[in-house]
Scaffold this motif. Structure first.
Motif, PDB file in Angstrom:
ATOM      1  N   CYS A  52      -1.662  -4.417  -5.852  1.00 41.28           N
ATOM      2  CA  CYS A  52      -1.207  -3.994  -4.521  1.00 41.28           C
ATOM      3  C   CYS A  52       0.282  -3.665  -4.531  1.00 41.28           C
ATOM      4  O   CYS A  52       0.717  -2.668  -3.934  1.00 41.28           O
TER       5      CYS A  52
ATOM      6  N   VAL B  51       0.764  -0.309  -6.340  1.00 43.86           N
ATOM      7  CA  VAL B  51       0.368   0.807  -5.477  1.00 43.86           C
ATOM      8  C   VAL B  51       1.424   1.034  -4.399  1.00 43.86           C
ATOM      9  O   VAL B  51       1.805   2.181  -4.117  1.00 43.86           O
ATOM     10  N   LEU B  52       1.915  -0.027  -3.816  1.00 48.34           N
ATOM     11  CA  LEU B  52       2.957   0.083  -2.795  1.00 48.34           C
ATOM     12  C   LEU B  52       4.233   0.685  -3.383  1.00 48.34           C
ATOM     13  O   LEU B  52       4.853   1.564  -2.772  1.00 48.34           O
TER      14      LEU B  52
ATOM     15  N   TYR C 108       4.420   2.669  -5.968  1.00 49.52           N
ATOM     16  CA  TYR C 108       4.130   4.077  -6.238  1.00 49.52           C
ATOM     17  C   TYR C 108       4.255   4.912  -4.964  1.00 49.52           C
ATOM     18  O   TYR C 108       4.818   6.003  -4.983  1.00 49.52           O
ATOM     19  N   ILE C 109       3.746   4.387  -3.869  1.00 52.08           N
ATOM     20  CA  ILE C 109       3.804   5.116  -2.598  1.00 52.08           C
ATOM     21  C   ILE C 109       5.250   5.301  -2.145  1.00 52.08           C
ATOM     22  O   ILE C 109       5.632   6.362  -1.662  1.00 52.08           O
ATOM     23  N   VAL C 110       6.071   4.286  -2.330  1.00 50.87           N
ATOM     24  CA  VAL C 110       7.450   4.343  -1.849  1.00 50.87           C
ATOM     25  C   VAL C 110       8.344   5.151  -2.776  1.00 50.87           C
ATOM     26  O   VAL C 110       9.179   5.934  -2.327  1.00 50.87           O
TER      27      VAL C 110
ATOM     28  N   GLY D  98       5.685  10.046  -6.866  1.00 51.42           N
ATOM     29  CA  GLY D  98       4.721  10.997  -6.308  1.00 51.42           C
ATOM     30  C   GLY D  98       5.390  11.982  -5.368  1.00 51.42           C
ATOM     31  O   GLY D  98       6.593  11.946  -5.118  1.00 51.42           O
ATOM     32  N   GLU D  99       4.587  12.883  -4.845  1.00 48.33           N
ATOM     33  CA  GLU D  99       5.100  13.931  -3.966  1.00 48.33           C
ATOM     34  C   GLU D  99       5.295  13.455  -2.532  1.00 48.33           C
ATOM     35  O   GLU D  99       6.108  14.000  -1.802  1.00 48.33           O
ATOM     36  N   ASN D 100       4.546  12.497  -2.084  1.00 45.42           N
ATOM     37  CA  ASN D 100       4.576  12.067  -0.690  1.00 45.42           C
ATOM     38  C   ASN D 100       5.259  10.722  -0.528  1.00 45.42           C
ATOM     39  O   ASN D 100       4.779   9.848   0.193  1.00 45.42           O
ATOM     40  N   THR D 101       6.419  10.554  -1.141  1.00 47.56           N
ATOM     41  CA  THR D 101       7.137   9.297  -1.017  1.00 47.56           C
ATOM     42  C   THR D 101       7.774   9.204   0.358  1.00 47.56           C
ATOM     43  O   THR D 101       7.874  10.186   1.100  1.00 47.56           O
ATOM     44  N   VAL D 102       8.218   8.030   0.697  1.00 42.68           N
ATOM     45  CA  VAL D 102       8.885   7.811   1.971  1.00 42.68           C
ATOM     46  C   VAL D 102      10.168   8.639   2.030  1.00 42.68           C
ATOM     47  O   VAL D 102      10.488   9.243   3.057  1.00 42.68           O
TER      48      VAL D 102
ATOM     49  N   SER E  41       9.363  12.209   2.666  1.00 43.06           N
ATOM     50  CA  SER E  41       8.934  12.385   4.051  1.00 43.06           C
ATOM     51  C   SER E  41      10.128  12.448   4.993  1.00 43.06           C
ATOM     52  O   SER E  41      10.172  13.268   5.918  1.00 43.06           O
TER      53      SER E  41
END
Length: 93
Positions: free
Chosen positions: A8, A11-12, A14-16, A19-23, A26
């Motif tokens: 978890c 994954v968190l 990676y999201i932050v 990748g292309e859709n990071t915080v 955004s």
């Protein structure tokens, strides 16, 4: 720490951060969108001004003559036109 917690967190992370859709991306995209919306509004105001000017020029010959004389320096055959430029204050003193 359990393997589920580690997954978890990965994954968190990676999201932050990846990748292309990071915080961060955004936030940058939102700023770009706001800037483009402001530019669009300014261009829309300019378009409305020139559309109205075009309409008025098509229907008012006096306005047409005024614009042609002021912006393009045109004159009648029997006229002499004198253009005075303002002198900066530093030269006047």
């Amino acid at each position: 720490m359990s393997p589920v917690t580690i997954v978890c967190l990965l994954v968190l992370a990676y999201i932050v951060f990846a990748g292309e859709n990071t915080v961060f991306n955004s936030i940058d995209y939102d700023r770009t969108i706001d800037s483009l919306k402001a530019e669009l509004d300014a261009n829309r105001d300019t378009m409305l001004y020139y559309r109205d000017l075009n309409r008025r020029l098509a229907s008012d010959p006096n306005l047409m003559e005024q614009v042609v004389r002021e912006q393009y320096g045109m004159k009648r055959a029997s006229e002499d036109v004198y253009i005075f430029n303002e002198i900066p204050q530093s030269i006047e003193e």
